[in-house]
Design a protein around this motif. Structure first.
Motif, PDB file in Angstrom:
ATOM      1  N   ASN A   1      28.528  44.446  45.789  1.00 37.82           N
ATOM      2  CA  ASN A   1      29.393  44.310  44.623  1.00 37.82           C
ATOM      3  C   ASN A   1      30.821  44.741  44.994  1.00 37.82           C
ATOM      4  OD1 ASN A   1      29.192  47.218  44.447  1.00 37.82           O
ATOM      5  ND2 ASN A   1      27.226  46.897  43.438  1.00 37.82           N
ATOM      6  N   GLY A   2      31.761  44.442  44.107  1.00 39.16           N
ATOM      7  CA  GLY A   2      33.155  44.766  44.405  1.00 39.16           C
ATOM      8  C   GLY A   2      34.039  44.591  43.189  1.00 39.16           C
ATOM      9  N   PHE A   3      35.317  44.968  43.330  1.00 32.88           N
ATOM     10  CA  PHE A   3      36.274  44.914  42.221  1.00 32.88           C
ATOM     11  C   PHE A   3      37.637  44.521  42.771  1.00 32.88           C
ATOM     12  CE2 PHE A   3      39.230  46.612  39.082  1.00 32.88           C
ATOM     13  CZ  PHE A   3      38.613  46.299  37.878  1.00 32.88           C
ATOM     14  N   GLN A   4      38.312  43.591  42.076  1.00 40.50           N
ATOM     15  CA  GLN A   4      39.654  43.169  42.461  1.00 40.50           C
ATOM     16  C   GLN A   4      40.577  43.239  41.245  1.00 40.50           C
ATOM     17  OE1 GLN A   4      39.769  39.495  45.069  1.00 40.50           O
ATOM     18  NE2 GLN A   4      37.602  39.419  44.512  1.00 40.50           N
ATOM     19  N   HIS A   5      41.833  43.595  41.511  1.00 36.78           N
ATOM     20  CA  HIS A   5      42.835  43.684  40.457  1.00 36.78           C
ATOM     21  C   HIS A   5      44.084  42.943  40.902  1.00 36.78           C
ATOM     22  CE1 HIS A   5      46.437  45.561  38.634  1.00 36.78           C
ATOM     23  NE2 HIS A   5      45.720  45.507  37.537  1.00 36.78           N
ATOM     24  N   TYR A   6      44.712  42.226  39.942  1.00 38.76           N
ATOM     25  CA  TYR A   6      45.915  41.465  40.284  1.00 38.76           C
ATOM     26  C   TYR A   6      46.769  41.297  39.040  1.00 38.76           C
ATOM     27  CZ  TYR A   6      48.770  37.394  41.559  1.00 38.76           C
ATOM     28  OH  TYR A   6      49.817  36.538  41.794  1.00 38.76           O
ATOM     29  N   ARG A   7      48.062  41.590  39.152  1.00 42.30           N
ATOM     30  CA  ARG A   7      48.991  41.360  38.043  1.00 42.30           C
ATOM     31  C   ARG A   7      49.657  40.009  38.252  1.00 42.30           C
ATOM     32  NH1 ARG A   7      51.094  43.951  33.879  1.00 42.30           N
ATOM     33  NH2 ARG A   7      53.131  43.309  33.102  1.00 42.30           N
ATOM     34  N   ALA A   8      49.426  39.093  37.334  1.00 45.46           N
ATOM     35  CA  ALA A   8      49.893  37.721  37.507  1.00 45.46           C
ATOM     36  C   ALA A   8      51.337  37.569  37.043  1.00 45.46           C
ATOM     37  CB  ALA A   8      49.005  36.767  36.718  1.00 45.46           C
ATOM     38  N   PRO A   9      52.230  37.080  37.910  1.00 46.95           N
ATOM     39  CA  PRO A   9      53.611  36.844  37.482  1.00 46.95           C
ATOM     40  C   PRO A   9      53.704  35.596  36.614  1.00 46.95           C
ATOM     41  CG  PRO A   9      53.314  36.077  39.717  1.00 46.95           C
ATOM     42  CD  PRO A   9      52.023  36.731  39.318  1.00 46.95           C
ATOM     43  N   SER A  10      54.761  35.505  35.832  1.00 48.58           N
ATOM     44  CA  SER A  10      54.992  34.345  34.975  1.00 48.58           C
ATOM     45  C   SER A  10      55.834  33.319  35.726  1.00 48.58           C
ATOM     46  CB  SER A  10      55.698  34.787  33.690  1.00 48.58           C
ATOM     47  OG  SER A  10      55.890  33.696  32.827  1.00 48.58           O
TER      48      SER A  10
ATOM     49  N   MET B   1      41.631  50.406  34.023  1.00 49.65           N
ATOM     50  CA  MET B   1      42.077  49.971  32.704  1.00 49.65           C
ATOM     51  C   MET B   1      42.406  48.477  32.774  1.00 49.65           C
ATOM     52  SD  MET B   1      41.634  52.872  31.455  1.00 49.65           S
ATOM     53  CE  MET B   1      41.987  52.393  29.764  1.00 49.65           C
ATOM     54  N   VAL B   2      41.920  47.736  31.795  1.00 54.51           N
ATOM     55  CA  VAL B   2      42.243  46.322  31.670  1.00 54.51           C
ATOM     56  C   VAL B   2      43.431  46.207  30.731  1.00 54.51           C
ATOM     57  CG1 VAL B   2      41.373  44.044  31.047  1.00 54.51           C
ATOM     58  CG2 VAL B   2      39.794  45.770  31.957  1.00 54.51           C
ATOM     59  N   LEU B   3      44.533  45.606  31.221  1.00 53.15           N
ATOM     60  CA  LEU B   3      45.775  45.506  30.451  1.00 53.15           C
ATOM     61  C   LEU B   3      46.227  44.050  30.370  1.00 53.15           C
ATOM     62  CD1 LEU B   3      47.625  48.539  32.072  1.00 53.15           C
ATOM     63  CD2 LEU B   3      46.593  48.478  29.791  1.00 53.15           C
ATOM     64  N   PRO B   4      47.021  43.687  29.360  1.00 55.77           N
ATOM     65  CA  PRO B   4      47.498  42.305  29.237  1.00 55.77           C
ATOM     66  C   PRO B   4      48.225  41.832  30.494  1.00 55.77           C
ATOM     67  CG  PRO B   4      47.917  43.508  27.213  1.00 55.77           C
ATOM     68  CD  PRO B   4      47.452  44.520  28.214  1.00 55.77           C
ATOM     69  N   GLY B   5      47.898  40.610  30.911  1.00 56.62           N
ATOM     70  CA  GLY B   5      48.553  40.025  32.071  1.00 56.62           C
ATOM     71  C   GLY B   5      48.039  40.512  33.406  1.00 56.62           C
ATOM     72  N   GLU B   6      47.013  41.361  33.393  1.00 53.56           N
ATOM     73  CA  GLU B   6      46.454  41.893  34.637  1.00 53.56           C
ATOM     74  C   GLU B   6      45.010  41.445  34.792  1.00 53.56           C
ATOM     75  OE1 GLU B   6      47.074  46.057  35.136  1.00 53.56           O
ATOM     76  OE2 GLU B   6      49.216  45.944  34.645  1.00 53.56           O
ATOM     77  N   MET B   7      44.735  40.838  35.929  1.00 53.79           N
ATOM     78  CA  MET B   7      43.417  40.294  36.217  1.00 53.79           C
ATOM     79  C   MET B   7      42.501  41.381  36.763  1.00 53.79           C
ATOM     80  SD  MET B   7      41.160  37.938  36.884  1.00 53.79           S
ATOM     81  CE  MET B   7      40.169  37.058  38.084  1.00 53.79           C
ATOM     82  N   ASN B   8      41.315  41.510  36.169  1.00 53.96           N
ATOM     83  CA  ASN B   8      40.287  42.413  36.685  1.00 53.96           C
ATOM     84  C   ASN B   8      39.023  41.609  36.922  1.00 53.96           C
ATOM     85  OD1 ASN B   8      41.202  45.513  36.318  1.00 53.96           O
ATOM     86  ND2 ASN B   8      42.122  44.225  34.740  1.00 53.96           N
ATOM     87  N   LEU B   9      38.595  41.513  38.173  1.00 50.02           N
ATOM     88  CA  LEU B   9      37.416  40.749  38.548  1.00 50.02           C
ATOM     89  C   LEU B   9      36.395  41.674  39.184  1.00 50.02           C
ATOM     90  CD1 LEU B   9      37.189  37.278  40.182  1.00 50.02           C
ATOM     91  CD2 LEU B   9      35.983  39.185  41.241  1.00 50.02           C
ATOM     92  N   MET B  10      35.200  41.729  38.584  1.00 48.63           N
ATOM     93  CA  MET B  10      34.105  42.531  39.127  1.00 48.63           C
ATOM     94  C   MET B  10      33.034  41.606  39.688  1.00 48.63           C
ATOM     95  SD  MET B  10      31.488  45.190  37.217  1.00 48.63           S
ATOM     96  CE  MET B  10      30.517  43.829  36.528  1.00 48.63           C
TER      97      MET B  10
ATOM     98  N   GLY C   1      24.335  38.136  40.407  1.00 45.77           N
ATOM     99  CA  GLY C   1      24.687  36.780  40.783  1.00 45.77           C
ATOM    100  C   GLY C   1      25.927  36.194  40.143  1.00 45.77           C
ATOM    101  N   LEU C   2      26.834  37.054  39.663  1.00 46.23           N
ATOM    102  CA  LEU C   2      28.029  36.542  38.992  1.00 46.23           C
ATOM    103  C   LEU C   2      29.213  37.466  39.203  1.00 46.23           C
ATOM    104  CD1 LEU C   2      28.532  38.375  36.189  1.00 46.23           C
ATOM    105  CD2 LEU C   2      26.541  37.114  35.436  1.00 46.23           C
ATOM    106  N   GLN C   3      30.383  36.986  38.785  1.00 44.16           N
ATOM    107  CA  GLN C   3      31.590  37.798  38.724  1.00 44.16           C
ATOM    108  C   GLN C   3      32.084  37.797  37.284  1.00 44.16           C
ATOM    109  OE1 GLN C   3      33.766  35.463  41.682  1.00 44.16           O
ATOM    110  NE2 GLN C   3      33.786  37.234  43.044  1.00 44.16           N
ATOM    111  N   THR C   4      32.565  38.937  36.801  1.00 47.51           N
ATOM    112  CA  THR C   4      33.157  39.007  35.472  1.00 47.51           C
ATOM    113  C   THR C   4      34.677  39.007  35.603  1.00 47.51           C
ATOM    114  OG1 THR C   4      33.226  41.435  35.374  1.00 47.51           O
ATOM    115  CG2 THR C   4      31.190  40.359  34.631  1.00 47.51           C
ATOM    116  N   VAL C   5      35.325  38.310  34.678  1.00 48.78           N
ATOM    117  CA  VAL C   5      36.782  38.240  34.641  1.00 48.78           C
ATOM    118  C   VAL C   5      37.244  38.687  33.262  1.00 48.78           C
ATOM    119  CG1 VAL C   5      38.790  36.720  34.686  1.00 48.78           C
ATOM    120  CG2 VAL C   5      36.952  36.405  36.355  1.00 48.78           C
TER     121      VAL C   5
END
Length: 328
Positions: free
Chosen positions: A149-158, A103-112, A80-84
């Motif tokens: 369930n699912g997984f999303q990845h996104y690199r956030a620009p500054s 791999m979880v890296l700085p500045g990159e969003m990982n949502l499960m 019942g949740l998503q992890t960030v």
């Protein structure tokens, strides 16, 4: 990340709109073991359980991995949740029962997205000496919590942060929702905002925000002022709906960093216990029982032995009850 408390408190909650700025002080929670890494937790607390659909917030580091061993969270369940996962420094290896290895890296969003059930593990890698970031959970509404369930990845620009005059006073990385002309390519079940803020020494950033949202500013550095109210490191400043502008001032002589969380007040009551989000005691008890017998609901995480998993703590002796919250 797992909630590693031996006696996790139950939480039943809905929206709690408030006027003004409320300061939430963190509590220190170990991630298991004597030498375990410790995290500062600001959500949930007795007085504030959610900000929009954000229902859990841990802040950690900078943590010398050589001293604590870093993060080693064995397979554990969620419903019942998503992890960030959002890192400032370091690297974390994510594996889940849907077969995702990332791999979880700085500045990159990982949502499960857990949906009706998932299990996963998180381990800091040996390539890094320092671990520093936040771990967040988002409660799923009833229409989405029984889904896949699912997984999303996104690199956030500054993008630029500005003051009231329009002068650039820092930068922002939007990892959920949109702000300052930047829109994250992440799909959420309810309207949300998540961003990392970096503010120059002595500067005051002014953000145009959705007035239907409630917001929280989680501070990573020494000091800041939110709406004129001062907060310290690892504290969270809460601002209720009704504001179209949010001011964050850095009164120090060094750059300030914070995580901004926002969202429409969550319309449903939820019960959160250990790593589960449900709607009542019976649901939580069923999730726990299914995890203990390793049911198909949660699957298995590759790369781990059959005896490498985190058992659920015992339920309290009474039925899970609402946590009464003091309203500002």
């Amino acid at each position: 990340m797992s909630n590693m408390e031996a006696q996790p408190a139950e939480v039943e909650c809905g929206a709690t709109p408030a006027a003004g700025v409320e300061v939430i002080e963190p509590r220190l929670v170990p991630l298991g073991g004597i030498r375990a890494m410790k995290v500062n937790r600001t959500l949930p607390t007795r007085d504030r359980s959610m900000i929009g659909a954000w229902c859990f917030a841990d802040h950690y580091g900078p943590e010398p991995v050589s001293e604590s061993g870093g993060m080693r969270v064995l397979p554990h369940p969620h419903t019942g949740l998503q992890t960030v996962s959002w890192l400032f420094e370091g690297e974390i290896e994510h594996r889940d029962s849907a077969g995702v290895h990332a791999m979880v890296l700085p500045g990159e969003m990982n949502l499960m997205s857990a949906g009706r059930g998932i299990s996963h593990s998180e381990v800091s890698t040996r390539r890094v000496e320092t671990l520093h970031g936040v771990q967040l959970w988002v409660a799923l509404p009833d229409g989405a919590r029984h889904g896949e369930n699912g997984f999303q990845h996104y690199r956030a620009p500054s993008v630029d942060l500005t003051d009231a005059s329009g002068a650039v006073v820092g930068s922002m990385k939007v990892f959920v929702g949109d702000s300052g002309g930047s829109s994250a390519e992440i799909v959420t079940a309810t309207p949300l905002l998540g961003a990392e803020l970096s503010i120059d020494p002595g500067a005051c950033a002014v953000l145009e925000v959705d007035e239907s949202f409630e917001h929280g500013v989680l501070l990573d550095t020494a000091a800041a002022e939110v709406g004129g109210v001062r907060i310290g490191r690892a504290s969270l400043a809460y601002v209720g709906p009704g504001s179209s502008r949010l001011e964050v001032h850095n009164p120090t002589d060094r750059p300030a960093r914070a995580v901004l969380l926002g969202g429409e007040p969550f319309a449903e009551d939820i019960v959160m216990w250990w790593n589960f989000v449900g709607r009542d005691h019976d649901e939580i008890a069923e999730y726990r029982e299914e995890w203990q017998r390793r049911s198909e609901r949660f699957g298995t995480v590759g790369g781990w032995g059959a005896d490498e998993w985190i058992p659920a703590p015992p339920l309290p002796n009474t039925r899970l009850k609402p946590r009464r919250r003091t309203r500002p």
